[in-house]
Structures are given as structure tokens and as C-alpha cells.
Design a protein around this motif. Structure first.
Motif, PDB file in Angstrom:
ATOM      1  N   LYS A 296      29.797  -8.456  21.913  1.00 16.48           N
ATOM      2  CA  LYS A 296      28.396  -8.324  22.330  1.00 16.48           C
ATOM      3  C   LYS A 296      27.763  -7.079  21.722  1.00 16.48           C
ATOM      4  CE  LYS A 296      25.524  -7.762  26.472  1.00 16.48           C
ATOM      5  NZ  LYS A 296      25.543  -7.628  27.958  1.00 16.48           N
ATOM      6  N   ASP A 297      28.458  -5.945  21.830  1.00 19.18           N
ATOM      7  CA  ASP A 297      27.914  -4.692  21.296  1.00 19.18           C
ATOM      8  C   ASP A 297      27.851  -4.706  19.775  1.00 19.18           C
ATOM      9  OD1 ASP A 297      27.513  -3.551  23.783  1.00 19.18           O
ATOM     10  OD2 ASP A 297      29.519  -2.659  23.866  1.00 19.18           O
ATOM     11  N   TYR A 298      28.849  -5.332  19.160  1.00 16.86           N
ATOM     12  CA  TYR A 298      28.871  -5.397  17.691  1.00 16.86           C
ATOM     13  C   TYR A 298      27.698  -6.218  17.175  1.00 16.86           C
ATOM     14  CZ  TYR A 298      30.567  -6.057  12.932  1.00 16.86           C
ATOM     15  OH  TYR A 298      30.672  -6.073  11.568  1.00 16.86           O
ATOM     16  N   GLN A 299      27.448  -7.353  17.818  1.00 10.96           N
ATOM     17  CA  GLN A 299      26.318  -8.188  17.418  1.00 10.96           C
ATOM     18  C   GLN A 299      24.991  -7.477  17.636  1.00 10.96           C
ATOM     19  OE1 GLN A 299      26.276 -11.240  15.863  1.00 10.96           O
ATOM     20  NE2 GLN A 299      28.457 -10.810  15.626  1.00 10.96           N
ATOM     21  N   LYS A 300      24.943  -6.677  18.693  1.00 13.07           N
ATOM     22  CA  LYS A 300      23.734  -5.918  18.996  1.00 13.07           C
ATOM     23  C   LYS A 300      23.421  -4.950  17.858  1.00 13.07           C
ATOM     24  CE  LYS A 300      21.838  -2.829  22.546  1.00 13.07           C
ATOM     25  NZ  LYS A 300      22.134  -2.125  23.838  1.00 13.07           N
ATOM     26  N   LEU A 301      24.454  -4.288  17.337  1.00 15.69           N
ATOM     27  CA  LEU A 301      24.272  -3.349  16.230  1.00 15.69           C
ATOM     28  C   LEU A 301      23.944  -4.073  14.934  1.00 15.69           C
ATOM     29  CD1 LEU A 301      27.148  -0.749  16.820  1.00 15.69           C
ATOM     30  CD2 LEU A 301      24.712  -0.434  17.234  1.00 15.69           C
ATOM     31  N   GLN A 302      24.681  -5.129  14.659  1.00 12.14           N
ATOM     32  CA  GLN A 302      24.525  -5.841  13.402  1.00 12.14           C
ATOM     33  C   GLN A 302      23.181  -6.553  13.283  1.00 12.14           C
ATOM     34  OE1 GLN A 302      26.812  -5.986  10.629  1.00 12.14           O
ATOM     35  NE2 GLN A 302      27.409  -4.178  11.806  1.00 12.14           N
ATOM     36  N   ASN A 303      22.668  -7.031  14.388  1.00 12.35           N
ATOM     37  CA  ASN A 303      21.428  -7.808  14.360  1.00 12.35           C
ATOM     38  C   ASN A 303      20.170  -6.968  14.520  1.00 12.35           C
ATOM     39  OD1 ASN A 303      22.962 -10.158  14.098  1.00 12.35           O
ATOM     40  ND2 ASN A 303      23.063 -10.496  16.315  1.00 12.35           N
ATOM     41  N   SER A 304      20.345  -5.670  14.763  1.00  7.81           N
ATOM     42  CA  SER A 304      19.181  -4.809  14.949  1.00  7.81           C
ATOM     43  C   SER A 304      18.486  -4.529  13.614  1.00  7.81           C
ATOM     44  CB  SER A 304      19.611  -3.490  15.597  1.00  7.81           C
ATOM     45  OG  SER A 304      18.514  -2.596  15.642  1.00  7.81           O
ATOM     46  N   LYS A 305      17.195  -4.768  13.575  1.00  6.31           N
ATOM     47  CA  LYS A 305      16.404  -4.461  12.369  1.00  6.31           C
ATOM     48  C   LYS A 305      16.307  -2.952  12.138  1.00  6.31           C
ATOM     49  CE  LYS A 305      13.413  -8.562  12.565  1.00  6.31           C
ATOM     50  NZ  LYS A 305      11.996  -9.029  12.664  1.00  6.31           N
ATOM     51  N   ASP A 306      16.553  -2.182  13.173  1.00  5.35           N
ATOM     52  CA  ASP A 306      16.431  -0.728  13.078  1.00  5.35           C
ATOM     53  C   ASP A 306      17.671  -0.064  12.481  1.00  5.35           C
ATOM     54  OD1 ASP A 306      13.919  -0.923  14.220  1.00  5.35           O
ATOM     55  OD2 ASP A 306      14.669  -0.656  16.259  1.00  5.35           O
ATOM     56  N   ILE A 307      18.743  -0.817  12.307  1.00  2.15           N
ATOM     57  CA  ILE A 307      19.997  -0.346  11.691  1.00  2.15           C
ATOM     58  C   ILE A 307      20.452   0.971  12.324  1.00  2.15           C
ATOM     59  CG2 ILE A 307      21.244  -0.219   9.497  1.00  2.15           C
ATOM     60  CD1 ILE A 307      18.722  -1.093   8.087  1.00  2.15           C
TER      61      ILE A 307
END
Length: 614
Positions: A296-307
């Protein structure tokens, strides 16, 4: 009629059988005696050692990782005692069955099993392979009371913790489980038994110092495979404690100012290059990575446009905009293209001879007649269009190269990018196109192909403050080997920029002073209640180009297409101590959105300085 017996023949056959049996017995006895002789005499030492090996094993002891502190001794990364569940393959008869049983008891889950199978090849069969980290006290107690698994044990260990969570994550970095790539990077002998290594930031940069040195222990098992005795042969040596130049209080203040924004704030000590603040937002929690980040946390980081994992302070490359105008002015002065009294008339635009296109000033009504100091204070684009055209791209390039633009600063954090300082040759190599005169004009105001990182801007501003002393920035301030006193780390290198006339530097610095103190200075809002003297330069960098007749209206644009806001400065003017660079992505005006943030960070520094002086 009865069969006639042949007694002599029968006796002969019987005798032959007896002889054959005796020979067979003698051969078997000879083989047995030979085997016993081989085992008990010839290979006695070998099999004795093998026998003891089943009982005694020498294993590595992983060292405790060194701590990381800020400049004032506040902890940034430390260690916490925890417990891990381990499996020893040579003592576990049916591993899949054992793993399933542990899962049924809710001691491990499918992810733990998958991770175990993935990393199992790293270990030898007699090693205790970690199955589950950070067991809670209830799990440990339950396991110890009802443990019926042979080859499964509970072991204490120290795991990495980041007590400030997201704060300073891009500087400190994080540790995580070793992978195949890590195994190739580090000495196998030194890293036997080590499960975690630094992946980013200081944790990676100084991994060899932080890791420490492995120890050795001898364990004795009984016939069931349970450990009955442990003897330490060589103590593990704790890693080196590192003290960074970062000021955690200033760091947290800068982070709070950028909360909810994309941007960066960098502060460097102008006297020695120490980095006091290095903030990049958005941030993320490094504790997520220590024992394996959740899906869940990994996807949150990977999918964020703000990088969030992108360190904007050293990897973010932005058009520097008007923040490089002081350096351009200095280059023009030093090269003799202008003097301190040279003036230009700004009607709000600039045109090249025989060229229809207008190069607009940010102030469409124009600035009127301006000299060097006015052009810096009021950030007059037309003055710098004209100056850049007089210089030409090659001279402009050479003047800015003295401030290290287009090159890495050499800061001791991995991943730094160099930015772009364009020239005719650069464009030919990278674009396979000729250089156009109009491109020189926009380079003169920090637009076009030119890009730099916030750290580069802070370092270049510090060089201006120092009147030509360019200092390599450094994050590691000092280190402390266990049992020894702390000692200062090696300072960054210093380089003197050639000076033709010191008055040229003073002219530019006075222009930056007027940015803050002149009634028409773009940073004049900052001088209210200032308790220290400040020289600065505001900047607004376009994300995309506008046509000559097109007007920039932020509200009509997508948020990510709006201008970046920038500010650079140093203080105090008469005896510079620190330099700062601020960039807020897509925020608009540098004077309105970036400069006030810089003042609030500088206020913290000078407030602390005043307390120290008491």
C-alpha cells in the motif's frame, strides 16, 4: 530303483562351499577392518572435526550500526532493540511444512515466506535465516512457552529507527534489506550476517563507516539442533557515529514552510560550506523501508505525481530565472562589457535588429532608465537582454561557469545532478542544431536551456557573498569512532574565482542589498523589522514560453504549468555567515511566495545566534 549316492562328490562340493564361505567372510572382514582403520586412524582428525561441526558452528555477529546526529547532537537515525524469528535450514527437516505451521500460528504470513524464499540463497545451511523482524513481546512470550519447532529460534537484534519520521529524510536517507546488487558492492567477508544496508542519503554515502565490523561467535547445539551454549570469539565493533552539519530546528522550520508544496530550501554556511538546511518536499517516512515497505505504501509513493522520493535540493533542475542576474552582471563588469555606471532604457521589451519578435520584460510598462544596481534590485529583464547580447553566449557561458553552474557541487550525498549551462558547442552536441542569437538573450535571464539545482544556487550565492571564494558544500561535520573523541571531517575544497576589480563585486552586492532595501526593490517587503542585514535576489522562472503578445495569467493555466517562485540571498551583508536558496514549484512570484519563506528560516538562524552570544 533307488538312486546311487556319490559320497566323495558330495563331500567335495560341501568342502568347496565351506572354503568359499570362509573366503567371503574373510573378504568382508578385511573390508570392515580396512574401513575402520580408515575412519579411526587415517581420517580420524577429519571426521572428528566433522562430528564437532554438527555440534559446534562459528557464525558472524552483525555489528550495531552507527548513529546519525545533527550538528547539535539531536538524533536523526538510531537503533532500537527488537526480536526476530529465525530458521536454520540444516536443523529443519521439512522447511515448507514448518513454514506452514508457523503461518497457522500467525507468527508469519505469506509475504514473510516469500521474502524468506527470495533471500534464502544468500545464506549457508547452518546460518540462522531471519523469517520475521520486529516481533512484539506477546509473540515472543507465546513462542518461547510453546516452541516445538526444531531449528526455529528467537534472536535479539538492533533495528534502524528514524525518530523524526519524515524530517530530513532526503539528507539522512534510509536502510533496507540487502539485495543482489548490494552483495556485489560490499565485501562479503565484512557483511556476512548483515541484513540491512544504506540505500539513499547519508546512510548510503557513509555505509562503510556506519556499518562497523563483524564479530564471531561459536554456538553449540544438542542432538535435537537446539542451541545450548554460545561463546563470543571476537566482539563485533559498533559503527562510527556521524554528526551532520544539518541544524534540525532550522530544518524542521523549513519543512513546515514547504508543507503541502513542491519545492526546496537549502542553506549553506558561507565560511566553510557546511549545509545547515537541505529540504525537499514532499517527504516520506524512511521507517517504512527498514523491514520492507508495504504494498500500500509503496504504491502510494510510486503513483504520486509529486515524486516524494525525488531529492529536489540536488536532483531537481529548474530554470534559475532572475536569481542568476547578479552573476551575469558581474561577468559583464569583469569582462569590460559594461561599467558600474552603464545605463539602459527599458520600455518593457527588447528587440534585436531586423527581428520582429519582442523579448518582453516581466514589467510590461517598463522600468525606464536603469543602471547595474537598479537592474538587479528591480530585476529588469531588458537590461540583461541587452547585456547578454553584448557578451554573446560564449562569454556569458564562461562568466557563469566560474560559479560552477553546469557542474556538480560535489556535495557528499549520492544522486546529485549537474544541471545545464548552455553554449554553442553544448547545443550542437545535444540538439544537433545551431545556436540562435535570441537564445543568448533568454539565457541572460536564466531561462531557455539553462537549469540548476537549489544547492547550486545556494553555493553560487555564497561565492558572491565571499567575493569569489567558491566552497564545496559538505553535510558530514564530524565523526566519532567508539571509544574515541569526536573529530572533524575533512572540509570541502575551496576555489578562488579570478577577480579583476573588487569594486565590481561590491557593485553587484550593493544591487542585491537594494533588492531588499530600495523602495523599488523586488524584495522590499522583507526589510520590515529585520534584525540583520540581508542581500537577496528574487526570481520567477517560466515553465513554458509565451508568445510575444501573449499575457501570462496564472489562473488560466494548469497548476503545474505556472511559474516557479525563487529567492536567493545571504546575510549579514557586511560579514556573510549563511546563504540561502528557495524554490517553490508553480507558486508564481518569487518576491511574494519564495522570499518570505527565506526570511522565516533566516530568522531562526539569527535568533539562535543571538542566544549563543549571550
Amino acid at each position: 530303483m533307488d538312486k546311487i549316492s556319490n559320497t566323495p562328490l558330495e563331500n567335495k562340493i560341501f568342502s568347496n562351499r565351506i572354503i568359499l564361505s570362509i573366503v567371503f567372510i574373510l573378504v568382508l572382514t578385511g573390508v570392515l577392518i580396512s574401513r575402520l582403520f580408515n575412519l579411526q586412524i587415517i581420517n580420524y582428525s577429519y571426521y572428528t572435526e566433522e562430528s564437532l561441526g554438527n555440534q559446534m558452528r562459528t557464525l558472524s555477529i552483525a555489528p550495531t550500526r552507527g548513529n546519525i546526529f545533527d550538528r547539535n547532537g539531536k538524533i536523526l537515525a538510531g537503533n532500537q532493540l527488537a526480536y526476530q524469528l529465525t530458521l536454520t535450514p540444516e536443523k529443519t527437516k521439512d522447511i515448507p511444512k514448518t513454514l506452514l505451521a508457523l503461518k497457522q500460528q500467525k507468527l508469519i504470513n505469506d509475504n514473510d515466506i516469500a521474502t524468506f524464499n527470495k533471500h534464502r540463497g544468500r545464506y549457508k545451511k547452518f546460518h540462522n535465516i531471519p523469517l520475521k523482524y520486529k516481533l512484539n513481546e506477546e509473540q515472543v512470550a507465546e513462542f518461547l512457552v510453546s516452541n516445538s519447532f526444531i531449528g526455529i529460534d528467537i534472536e535479539p537484534y538492533f533495528h534502524r529507527v528514524y525518530p523524526n519520521n519524515e524530517s530530513s529524510v532526503h539528507v539522512v536517507g534510509y536502510v533496507s534489506r540487502m539485495n543482489k546488487k548490494d552483495k556485489k558492492l560490499y565485501n562479503k567477508k565484512d557483511y556476512i550476517g548483515t541484513s540491512f544496508v544504506g540505500k539513499t542519503g547519508i546512510e548510503k554515502q557513509y555505509e562503510l563507516l556506519l556499518h562497523g565490523k563483524s564479530g564471531k561467535k561459536q554456538i553449540e547445539r544438542n542432538v535435537t539442533g537446539r542451541i545450548i551454549n554460545t561463546k563470543v570469539i571476537k566482539e563485533a565493533q559498533k559503527g562510527v557515529d556521524l554528526y551532520l552539519s544539518i541544524d534540525l530546528e532550522m530544518q524542521k522550520k523549513a519543512e513546515s514552510l514547504l508543507k503541502g508544496k513542491r519545492g526546496s530550501i537549502v542553506v549553506v554556511d558561507t565560511t566553510n560550506g557546511e549545509v545547515l538546511v537541505m529540504v525537499s518536499t514532499p517527504v516520506y517516512n524512511p521507517n517504512w523501508f527498514v523491514h520492507g515497505i508495504s504494498h500500500k505504501d509503496y504504491q502510494k509513493l510510486q503513483n504520486s505525481k509529486d515524486i516524494p522520493q525525488f531529492n529536489r535540493a540536488i536532483q531537481g533542475l529548474y530554470p534559475p530565472g532572475s536569481t542568476i542576474k547578479p552573476m551575469v552582471a558581474l561577468a559583464g563588469l569583469e569582462q569590460g562589457k559594461i561599467t558600474a555606471h552603464s545605463e539602459s532604457y527599458c520600455p518593457g521589451f527588447f528587440k534585436l535588429p531586423n527581428v520582429k519578435r519582442k523579448f518582453n520584460d516581466w514589467k510590461r510598462s517598463g522600468h525606464g532608465v536603469v543602471d547595474v544596481k537598479d537592474s538587479i534590485a528591480q530585476s529588469c529583464d531588458v537590461f540583461f537582454y541587452e547585456l547578454a547580447d553584448k557578451m554573446g553566449i560564449n562569454d556569458l557561458h564562461d562568466g557563469l561557469a566560474l560559479f560552477n553552474f553546469g557542474k556538480k557541487t560535489g556535495v557528499d550525498i549520492p544522486g546529485e545532478r549537474s544541471g545545464i549551462l548552455p553554449s554553442k558547442s553544448w547545443k550542437k552536441v545535444n540538439k544537433d542544431e545551431p545556436w540562435y542569437r535570441g537564445e543568448t538573450l533568454i539565457t541572460g535571464i536564466g531561462q531557455g536551456f539553462m537549469t540548476s539545482s537549489p544547492l547550486q544556487l545556494a553555493v553560487a550565492t555564497a561565492a558572491l557573498a565571499n567575493k569569489g571564494v567558491l566552497i564545496q558544500p559538505k553535510v558530514l561535520k564530524s565523526l566519532q569512532i567508539p571509544g574515541e573523541a569526536a573529530k572533524e571531517s575533512k572540509r570541502g575544497s575551496k576555489q578562488q574565482i579570478p577577480i579583476k576589480d573588487i569594486h565590481n563585486w561590491e557593485t553587484v552586492i550593493d544591487g542585491m542589498r537594494q533588492t531588499i532595501y530600495s523602495p523599488r526593490g523586488t524584495g522590499r517587503r522583507l526589510n520590515k523589522a529585520l534584525k540583520y542585514t540581508l542581500a537577496g535576489k528574487t526570481g520567477t522562472a517560466q515553465v513554458f514560453g509565451l508568445d510575444a503578445e501573449e499575457q501570462y495569467i496564472a489562473a488560466n493555466l494548469d497548476e503545474r504549468l505556472r511559474d516557479h517562485a525563487l529567492f536567493t540571498g545571504f546575510a549579514p551583508i557586511e560579514n556573510p555567515k549563511i546563504a540561502i536558496a528557495v524554490i517553490v514549484e508553480n507558486a508564481g512570484s518569487g518576491s511574494a511566495k519564495a522570499a518570505p519563506l527565506a526570511k522565516k528560516v533566516l530568522d531562526v538562524y539569527f535568533k539562535k545566534l543571538a542566544k549563543t552570544a549571550l
